[in-house]
Scaffold this active site. Structure first.
Site, PDB file in Angstrom:
ATOM      1  CG  LEU A  12      -2.066  -1.126   1.252  1.00  0.00           C
ATOM      2  CD1 LEU A  12      -2.542  -1.431   2.735  1.00  0.00           C
ATOM      3  CD2 LEU A  12      -3.242  -1.179   0.196  1.00  0.00           C
ATOM      4  N   PRO A  13       0.173   2.331  -0.197  1.00  0.00           N
ATOM      5  CG  PRO A  13      -1.244   3.936  -1.402  1.00  0.00           C
ATOM      6  CD  PRO A  13      -1.238   2.579  -0.646  1.00  0.00           C
ATOM      7  CE  LYS A  16      11.834   1.014  -1.000  1.00  0.00           C
ATOM      8  NZ  LYS A  16      12.580   1.070  -2.231  1.00  0.00           N
ATOM      9  CB  THR A  72       8.267   2.346   1.347  1.00  0.00           C
ATOM     10  OG1 THR A  72       8.694   1.695  -0.006  1.00  0.00           O
ATOM     11  CG2 THR A  72       9.406   3.284   1.821  1.00  0.00           C
TER      12      THR A  72
END
Ligand code: NAD
Length: 292
Positions: A65-66, A173, A98
């Site tokens: 997801l975003p 990340k 992320t």
């Protein structure tokens, strides 16, 4: 192992399709039901709009997801938290988005109280890496707990790293994307200064690419997207601002001085506010060119 895959967007679609190709039973859910239905039609699997039923029927939930906000929403808030309420004890949630590592740790604690394990496993490699299952995957969580999930991750990525406890994947990340974003900002700044002094920007990039300044931006993004004026790498400014903001605020939250992190966040935020969140991140140079 039955998997619920939540978020079949640019990245999630091919990643979930690779799980199907790898022999896993996958049911897709997306805030855009028509998107999940298209994915199901193409792969011959199922999609659902019923989070409670999804929770009852799967062993593993993967989210792509975003940001962490949507991950928390779909797990604990949508339909009154139906997904988490219906997952069995011992179920595993793997967040491959992320996301903010501090929020991930908080969510992990809440899920643990319900007997559900959260693992963070964000990816690098872009849409191409998602399609050809060559993603780098940064796994956060005790290896004893994450081990059963590795065969699933191996269907989506080539290089899997155990980077630490829960949240470390997300921290890794965001810090990687901060380094990449700063490289791009530094190289394009050098090109603006050099061009104003009389250098040819294309020659500059050729020189840098056989010299010590070379990096992923100079070798790929600047050559292919900036010098050509294409500005179509396929990663939005909105997502990049999210990533560099996570990295900058991580330093702030744990009390580590990170001036480049703060400046990188400031400059990309300015570019996003000028060009819009959907603009390609490589087009940030167009906003920065206007600065005096
Ligand atoms: P995307 O916007 O294409 O896909 C996100 C999907 O999530 C969409 O289909 C959207 O409808 C769905 N969604 C949004 N909110 C939801 C909710 N509350 N419940 C269910 N579904 C919801 O984004 P993407 O490019 O696939 O990126 C996904 C994640 O991967 C992001 O965290 C991004 O930073 C990261 N990432 C992206 C790339 C890339 O190159 N695009 C590379 C590495 C990592």
């Amino acid at each position: 192992m039955k998997i619920g895959f939540i978020g079949v967007g640019n990245m999630g679609w091919p990643m979930a399709a690779n799980l199907v190709a790898g022999g896993f039973g996958v049911t897709a859910f997306d805030a855009r039901p028509e998107q999940a239905a298209r994915w199901a039609k193409e792969t011959g699997r199922e999609s659902t709009t019923d989070l409670a039923a999804l929770g009852r029927s799967v062993d593993v939930v993967i989210t792509m997801l975003p940001s962490g906000r949507e991950v928390r929403d779909v797990l604990t808030r949508m339909d009154n938290g139906a997904l988490v309420a219906n997952l069995r004890k011992g179920a595993i949630v793997v967040d491959m988005s992320t996301a903010d590592p501090v929020g991930t740790r908080e969510l992990g604690k809440e899920l643990a109280e319900r007997g559900i394990t959260l693992i963070d496993a964000p990816v690098s490699g872009g849409i191409r890496g998602a399609r050809d299952a060559s993603l780098a995957i940064m796994i956060g969580g005790d290896p004893a707990i994450t081990a059963p999930i590795r065969p699933v991750l191996e269907k989506m990525g080539k290089r899997l790293f155990d980077v630490g406890v829960l949240g470390c994947g997300h921290a890794m990340k965001a810090l990687n994307n901060f380094v990449a974003a700063t490289n791009f900002a530094a190289a394009t700044e050098a090109m603006r200064v050099g061009t104003a002094f009389g250098l040819d920007p294309a020659v500059m990039i050729d020189v840098i690419n056989v010299s010590s300044g070379r990096n992923n931006s100079t070798e790929g993004i600047i050559k292919n997207e900036v010098l050509t004026g294409r500005f179509a790498f396929g990663f939005t400014l909105g997502l990049l601002v999210k990533d560099v903001s996570i990295a900058a605020s991580l330093g702030e939250q744990i009390g580590v001085d990170n001036p480049y992190g703060r400046l990188t966040r400031e400059r990309y935020t300015e570019a996003r506010d000028t060009l819009g969140a959907n603009a390609d991140h490589s087009s940030a140079v167009q906003a920065w060119e206007k600065r005096r």
